[in-house]
Enzyme design. Structure first.
Site, PDB file in Angstrom:
ATOM      1  N   HIS A   1       0.769  -1.082   0.021  1.00 11.69           N
ATOM      2  CA  HIS A   1      -0.019  -0.136   0.048  1.00 11.69           C
ATOM      3  C   HIS A   1       1.025   1.427  -0.012  1.00 11.69           C
ATOM      4  O   HIS A   1       1.355   1.729   1.316  1.00 11.69           O
ATOM      5  CB  HIS A   1      -0.900   0.066   1.227  1.00 11.69           C
TER       6      HIS A   1
ATOM      7  N   HIS B   1      -0.507  -6.512  -5.254  1.00  9.21           N
ATOM      8  CA  HIS B   1      -0.713  -7.826  -4.338  1.00  9.21           C
ATOM      9  C   HIS B   1      -0.044  -8.893  -5.583  1.00  9.21           C
ATOM     10  O   HIS B   1      -0.345  -9.182  -6.448  1.00  9.21           O
ATOM     11  CB  HIS B   1      -2.180  -8.252  -3.930  1.00  9.21           C
TER      12      HIS B   1
ATOM     13  N   HIS C   1     -20.688  -7.538  -5.558  1.00  9.48           N
ATOM     14  CA  HIS C   1     -21.598  -6.500  -4.869  1.00  9.48           C
ATOM     15  C   HIS C   1     -21.547  -5.326  -5.396  1.00  9.48           C
ATOM     16  O   HIS C   1     -22.443  -4.615  -4.920  1.00  9.48           O
ATOM     17  CB  HIS C   1     -21.844  -6.776  -3.311  1.00  9.48           C
TER      18      HIS C   1
ATOM     19  N   GLY D   1      -6.650 -21.812  10.743  1.00 13.30           N
ATOM     20  CA  GLY D   1      -6.051 -21.057  11.968  1.00 13.30           C
ATOM     21  C   GLY D   1      -4.605 -20.678  11.914  1.00 13.30           C
ATOM     22  O   GLY D   1      -3.632 -20.883  12.489  1.00 13.30           O
TER      23      GLY D   1
ATOM     24  N   ARG E   1      -1.931 -17.564  11.393  1.00 11.72           N
ATOM     25  CA  ARG E   1      -1.686 -16.255  12.265  1.00 11.72           C
ATOM     26  C   ARG E   1      -2.483 -15.070  11.784  1.00 11.72           C
ATOM     27  O   ARG E   1      -2.054 -14.584  10.641  1.00 11.72           O
ATOM     28  CB  ARG E   1      -0.106 -16.117  12.385  1.00 11.72           C
TER      29      ARG E   1
END
Lengths: 303, 303
Positions: free
Chosen positions: B96, B106, B175, B258, B260
């Site tokens: 960013h 990305h 959306h 699970g 981080r």
């Protein structure tokens, strides 16, 4: 049935908006009436207040949608309803105050009917409200839960504990191991005891929201704050975004059912920060939020 | 097999971080080595650069996780793999920049093995990169896609068009009816042609990311901007958050397996705005982003 609920919901939207405007004392709500494009019918009445004296953004929406195919998010616990045609209506609101000492709050009351040719329609109510403080005050939290309990008590002693627990479980960020805030009430799939009683309960919940929230707003809105408190508020608002976009059934239902995106996402805060691996200083007021307030507990036991 | 991929991925993380630091000229990456708690093994090497001269936040992560039960998000198109034990490793990054004229970018390259007793292990590669401008420049977008195409071309003429299209389809906000940006490459489930060739392709993609991104950064980083451009950048960053939390398979895989949380959510921008029902002025540079750049198209046809 539907007409009575619609009248109640629209009146509730009016009542809440009037109360919020009065509490703000500066700004008023703007209103967008919208009709749904594409498949399915319906529309809504979106009301947003921005840049008020007290409220940075308040969105109080009424909407009514119907469709041929009930989305999965609306039937998570009752897969047998998937694929039925449906009508849904509700009032949904999120209030983001300026002052970090005033909690954010959310309320929702909703009514669904799912229909299938040759079968009885299935209807149910859902709703509740929850409080998300940035700085915790036990006094506020206890008052909030007392008002919630008072709304529930006429319907049975088991009602408040049941919906309080459901709220803690629902507004939980698994990936953070944190509640969204200090909870309140959450219920869904309610059709026990007949339409009249369920509708009365919905009204008791809807009507008690403003009574639960505004005293807290008025108590905290003039507390002096600085950059540190504002930063913490913006940071914690990130959790609100994470909850709403990753977990919230209402948000996902809205996006999946082709709802109006701007009305659904008015729940997102106007300004938000994320800071990699940030954690509060040991012993700080910010740390106290995590240690004391973001864990499910029986607040009324403290009385 | 796994060892060779691990060595490549860690070296890629190093190379990219060095190049980003050099382009920034002010800040360096801090590193967090972490081990996974709870069920499953693994860990990672999270690197984050914040408040640089050019980059507001850059996260470049290596991670390696394993588990007994491949999450649904990793097997969306191959339900037969659900429930297998798995190993996954990858480099994932999101940059960013400060200047609204510099796009966000990305990239991700990943390797999976899914195992089941008594059966052959199934392995695959995935990855790609995509560019999210706030203000569109055709020159930048064409260059970005040319570099992507050059990385793909040695592997067959059909490779770039296929993965370019997949990228447009994947990075799409249903959306909003908008692409996340101007696309790039996206591929998944790659195991055609044997391990060696697939691994070579992964390297070609990984190695070309910095070549695709830094020339654009250097061209735009000194463009003068004001509050209007900054506001628009913060507003558009909201779409990035919406995509990552509602749709992104990598994010959901991380949260579901699970992983981080702080490493996964380093993709979220440091500061974000949402404004109810905002839309750009007709004929403005902001409107041009929507009209010209946020629609899938063949950028190289413009040459």
């Amino acid at each position: 049935m539907i007409d009575a609920v619609r009248v109640y919901l629209k009146t509730l939207q009016d009542t809440i908006c009037t109360a919020i405007e009065k509490a703000d004392g500066q700004q008023t709500f703007m209103q967008d009436d919208w009709q749904r494009d594409g498949s399915g019918g319906g529309g809504g009445r979106t009301r947003v207040l921005t840049d008020g004296a007290v409220f940075e953004q308040a969105g109080v929406n009424f909407s009514e949608v119907s469709g041929d195919d009930l989305p999965a998010s609306a039937t998570a616990s009752r897969p047998e309803l998937a694929g039925r045609s449906f009508k849904a209506m509700g009032v949904s609101l999120v209030i983001h105050p300026h002052n970090p000492y005033v909690p954010t709050s959310h309320a929702n009351v909703r009514f669904f009917i799912a229909e299938k040719e040759g079968e009885e329609p299935i209807w149910w109510f859902g709703g509740g409200y929850d409080l998300t403080p940035y700085y915790g005050f036990k006094e506020d939290v206890i008052e909030w839960h007392q008002t919630a309990k008072s709304a529930c008590d006429p319907f049975g002693d088991e009602v408040y504990p049941r919906y309080k627990k459901w709220c803690d479980e629902y507004f939980f960020l698994k990936h953070r191991n944190e509640t969204r805030g200090v909870g309140g009430l959450f219920f869904d799939d309610l059709n026990e005891g007949g339409f009249e009683q369920c509708f009365e309960f919905l009204q008791a919940v809807g009507d008690s929201y403003i009574k639960a929230y505004l005293p807290i707003v008025n108590r905290r809105k003039d507390t002096v704050f600085g950059e540190q408190q504002r930063d913490f508020q913006l940071y914690r608002r990130g959790r609100y975004v994470e909850f709403n976009l990753v977990y919230d059934r209402g948000t996902l239902f809205g996006l999946q059912s082709g709802g109006r995106t701007e009305s659904i996402l008015m729940s997102l805060p106007p300004l938000v920060k994320w800071s990699y691996n940030w954690s509060p200083e040991v012993g700080s007021a910010e740390a106290e939020l995590y240690e004391t307030f973001l864990k499910p507990q029986d607040w009324l036991e403290l009385l």
